[in-house]
Design a protein around this motif. Sequence first.
Motif, PDB file in Angstrom:
ATOM      1  N   ALA A 182      10.988  -0.150  -6.861  1.00  0.00           N
ATOM      2  CA  ALA A 182      12.657  -0.343  -6.207  1.00  0.00           C
ATOM      3  C   ALA A 182      13.229   0.927  -6.487  1.00  0.00           C
ATOM      4  O   ALA A 182      14.309   1.191  -5.568  1.00  0.00           O
ATOM      5  CB  ALA A 182      13.405  -1.287  -7.275  1.00  0.00           C
ATOM      6  N   ALA A 183      12.786   1.897  -6.751  1.00  0.00           N
ATOM      7  CA  ALA A 183      13.380   3.380  -6.702  1.00  0.00           C
ATOM      8  C   ALA A 183      12.797   4.101  -5.719  1.00  0.00           C
ATOM      9  O   ALA A 183      13.231   5.220  -5.345  1.00  0.00           O
ATOM     10  CB  ALA A 183      13.057   4.202  -8.104  1.00  0.00           C
ATOM     11  N   GLU A 184      11.733   3.549  -4.711  1.00  0.00           N
ATOM     12  CA  GLU A 184      11.191   4.019  -3.450  1.00  0.00           C
ATOM     13  C   GLU A 184      12.285   4.242  -2.639  1.00  0.00           C
ATOM     14  O   GLU A 184      13.075   3.642  -2.189  1.00  0.00           O
ATOM     15  CB  GLU A 184      10.101   3.366  -3.029  1.00  0.00           C
ATOM     16  CG  GLU A 184       9.525   4.099  -1.838  1.00  0.00           C
ATOM     17  CD  GLU A 184       9.180   5.259  -1.864  1.00  0.00           C
ATOM     18  OE1 GLU A 184       9.661   6.196  -1.274  1.00  0.00           O
ATOM     19  OE2 GLU A 184       8.022   5.648  -2.938  1.00  0.00           O
TER      20      GLU A 184
ATOM     21  N   LEU B 251       0.787  -1.128  -0.093  1.00  0.00           N
ATOM     22  CA  LEU B 251      -0.013   0.088  -0.083  1.00  0.00           C
ATOM     23  C   LEU B 251       0.904   1.425   0.216  1.00  0.00           C
ATOM     24  O   LEU B 251       0.341   2.302  -0.560  1.00  0.00           O
ATOM     25  CB  LEU B 251      -0.998   0.161   1.098  1.00  0.00           C
ATOM     26  CG  LEU B 251      -2.179  -1.048   1.235  1.00  0.00           C
ATOM     27  CD1 LEU B 251      -2.714  -1.100   2.476  1.00  0.00           C
ATOM     28  CD2 LEU B 251      -2.836  -0.627   0.145  1.00  0.00           C
ATOM     29  N   LEU B 252       1.734   1.164   0.600  1.00  0.00           N
ATOM     30  CA  LEU B 252       2.844   2.329   0.681  1.00  0.00           C
ATOM     31  C   LEU B 252       3.863   2.548  -0.211  1.00  0.00           C
ATOM     32  O   LEU B 252       4.614   3.424  -0.364  1.00  0.00           O
ATOM     33  CB  LEU B 252       3.594   2.414   2.015  1.00  0.00           C
ATOM     34  CG  LEU B 252       2.806   2.388   3.296  1.00  0.00           C
ATOM     35  CD1 LEU B 252       3.658   2.659   4.560  1.00  0.00           C
ATOM     36  CD2 LEU B 252       1.892   3.699   3.290  1.00  0.00           C
ATOM     37  N   GLY B 253       3.991   1.450  -1.271  1.00  0.00           N
ATOM     38  CA  GLY B 253       4.681   1.571  -2.349  1.00  0.00           C
ATOM     39  C   GLY B 253       6.110   1.165  -2.232  1.00  0.00           C
ATOM     40  O   GLY B 253       6.970   1.153  -3.321  1.00  0.00           O
ATOM     41  N   VAL B 254       6.448   0.703  -1.105  1.00  0.00           N
ATOM     42  CA  VAL B 254       7.974   0.126  -0.966  1.00  0.00           C
ATOM     43  C   VAL B 254       8.077  -1.218  -1.597  1.00  0.00           C
ATOM     44  O   VAL B 254       9.255  -1.628  -1.608  1.00  0.00           O
ATOM     45  CB  VAL B 254       8.394   0.552   0.573  1.00  0.00           C
ATOM     46  CG1 VAL B 254       8.156   1.820   0.945  1.00  0.00           C
ATOM     47  CG2 VAL B 254       7.439  -0.686   1.423  1.00  0.00           C
TER      48      VAL B 254
ATOM     49  N   ARG C  78      -2.644   6.888   6.624  1.00  0.00           N
ATOM     50  CA  ARG C  78      -3.538   6.863   7.131  1.00  0.00           C
ATOM     51  C   ARG C  78      -4.442   5.875   6.628  1.00  0.00           C
ATOM     52  O   ARG C  78      -5.348   4.951   7.243  1.00  0.00           O
ATOM     53  CB  ARG C  78      -4.542   8.257   7.340  1.00  0.00           C
ATOM     54  CG  ARG C  78      -5.699   8.168   8.118  1.00  0.00           C
ATOM     55  CD  ARG C  78      -6.745   9.114   7.779  1.00  0.00           C
ATOM     56  NE  ARG C  78      -6.100  10.418   8.448  1.00  0.00           N
ATOM     57  CZ  ARG C  78      -5.824  11.642   7.853  1.00  0.00           C
ATOM     58  NH1 ARG C  78      -6.130  11.636   6.508  1.00  0.00           N
ATOM     59  NH2 ARG C  78      -5.380  12.661   8.394  1.00  0.00           N
ATOM     60  N   SER C  79      -4.628   5.871   5.320  1.00  0.00           N
ATOM     61  CA  SER C  79      -5.433   4.800   4.623  1.00  0.00           C
ATOM     62  C   SER C  79      -4.916   3.591   4.873  1.00  0.00           C
ATOM     63  O   SER C  79      -5.769   2.475   4.987  1.00  0.00           O
ATOM     64  CB  SER C  79      -5.481   5.145   3.048  1.00  0.00           C
ATOM     65  OG  SER C  79      -6.251   6.279   3.030  1.00  0.00           O
ATOM     66  N   ALA C  80      -3.531   3.222   4.941  1.00  0.00           N
ATOM     67  CA  ALA C  80      -2.844   1.839   5.143  1.00  0.00           C
ATOM     68  C   ALA C  80      -3.358   1.672   6.365  1.00  0.00           C
ATOM     69  O   ALA C  80      -3.534   0.248   6.549  1.00  0.00           O
ATOM     70  CB  ALA C  80      -1.360   2.032   5.070  1.00  0.00           C
ATOM     71  N   ALA C  81      -3.352   2.354   7.401  1.00  0.00           N
ATOM     72  CA  ALA C  81      -3.905   2.100   8.720  1.00  0.00           C
ATOM     73  C   ALA C  81      -5.225   1.499   8.819  1.00  0.00           C
ATOM     74  O   ALA C  81      -5.552   0.622   9.556  1.00  0.00           O
ATOM     75  CB  ALA C  81      -3.584   3.197   9.744  1.00  0.00           C
TER      76      ALA C  81
ATOM     77  N   GLY D 145      11.809  -2.292   2.515  1.00  0.00           N
ATOM     78  CA  GLY D 145      12.252  -1.176   1.711  1.00  0.00           C
ATOM     79  C   GLY D 145      13.246  -1.620   0.886  1.00  0.00           C
ATOM     80  O   GLY D 145      13.731  -2.684   1.041  1.00  0.00           O
ATOM     81  N   GLY D 146      13.668  -0.837   0.121  1.00  0.00           N
ATOM     82  CA  GLY D 146      14.982  -1.214  -0.997  1.00  0.00           C
ATOM     83  C   GLY D 146      16.376  -1.257   0.000  1.00  0.00           C
ATOM     84  O   GLY D 146      16.245  -0.555   1.249  1.00  0.00           O
ATOM     85  N   ARG D 147      17.198  -1.777  -0.798  1.00  0.00           N
ATOM     86  CA  ARG D 147      18.654  -1.738  -0.038  1.00  0.00           C
ATOM     87  C   ARG D 147      19.188  -0.443   0.581  1.00  0.00           C
ATOM     88  O   ARG D 147      19.454  -0.050   1.647  1.00  0.00           O
ATOM     89  CB  ARG D 147      19.632  -2.615  -0.807  1.00  0.00           C
ATOM     90  CG  ARG D 147      21.101  -2.716  -0.187  1.00  0.00           C
ATOM     91  CD  ARG D 147      21.930  -3.400  -1.089  1.00  0.00           C
ATOM     92  NE  ARG D 147      21.408  -4.737  -1.424  1.00  0.00           N
ATOM     93  CZ  ARG D 147      22.182  -5.610  -2.474  1.00  0.00           C
ATOM     94  NH1 ARG D 147      23.064  -5.179  -2.833  1.00  0.00           N
ATOM     95  NH2 ARG D 147      21.478  -6.726  -2.346  1.00  0.00           N
TER      96      ARG D 147
END
Length: 368
Positions: free
Chosen positions: A67-69, A60-63, A178-181, A87-89
């Motif tokens: 991969a570029a997040e 939901l948060l895009g991570v 907030r939406s993810a929660a 998350g990414g490396r």
Amino acid sequence: MDSCGSAGAPERVRSAWERCAARGMSRDLDGPREVLPDHEVEHQRALSPLGAHVDVVADLLGVARDAAEARVAVLAGPDGTVLWRRGGRSPLGRADRLGFVEGAGWDEHGVGTNAIAQALRTGAPEELRGTEHFARSHSAWDCTSAPVRHPGSGEVLGVIDLSGPRGTATPDTRGLVRSAARVVETLLAAQAPSPPHAARGTGTPSLELRLLAEPATARVGGGDWFPLPTRSAEILALLSLRERGWSAEEMAYELYGERGTPGTVRTEIHRVRRRIGAVITTGPYRFADPTAVTSDVSRLRSALEQGDVARALNIYRQPLLRSSDLLTIEEWRSELDRETAAAVRRSGDPRIEARWSHTEMGQTYRHG
């Protein structure tokens, strides 16, 4: 912002910085005060209902899909301990250098003012950007957090956080977190039996109260939570204190002292009943069915009676009706502090004692 309370800082940030300064904390923190060992992290994960939804949050948060997040998604426990990261490396590496790792205590007394700590304190979504963080080492970060609540009791189960380099928080970030929660709360509700909307054997709707919050809130029949004016919260708190109820004269004296009149009380009760319905009866004023009423105060006392002090501290995050100056409420507030302090001492657990000593209530009780 070079010093605590600098002009231009939001009030919530100034207050948080003042609390940190009062504890003697340094802005030159080079990491969290405490990082739990792996086995303790695994233990806390096993106790958390959020673990099944970590990957959902990351997506939901895009991570999870980008991969570029540049940001990291974090789920923290109800005491602010980081339990999961995604998350990414590269962003995880930056978080590692900050000490933002699994097991890190990310509450206010651990790392100073930050979004996770603020969300736990206020029970609402929070965002801190750059130099709003107390620790100078965090000033290159933007962090946005939102609490996740138990769908039935309203108890805070943990916090979802999205953090990244300064400038990565956008006007949409708070809504995204907030939406993810809310999604996680919906998933949790689907896994649990539906809470009763009326007391068994009666037509009285259930009433749930959060009195250890500012503002106090309520919900009726499992509906949406809504804020309570201070006077309404005081009335509901007084009703929850005395099952046999209050006469109009008694309630008038409790609320207004010698200048109180039954007529004024009737007006106030009417306002409360207009919002929450037939939960309150008259002659005397009392709850129609006390078994249909629950509150965070009753859950706090239940946890203390069961010796579950860690859970009690998860519930007891703010004083009882902080803005109330009614004598009965002040006495009840002090009683809760005494009971909690005694339970903390009996626990003999240094971590529990440290958590209590860094709460507003623990500090007030110690110096009172």
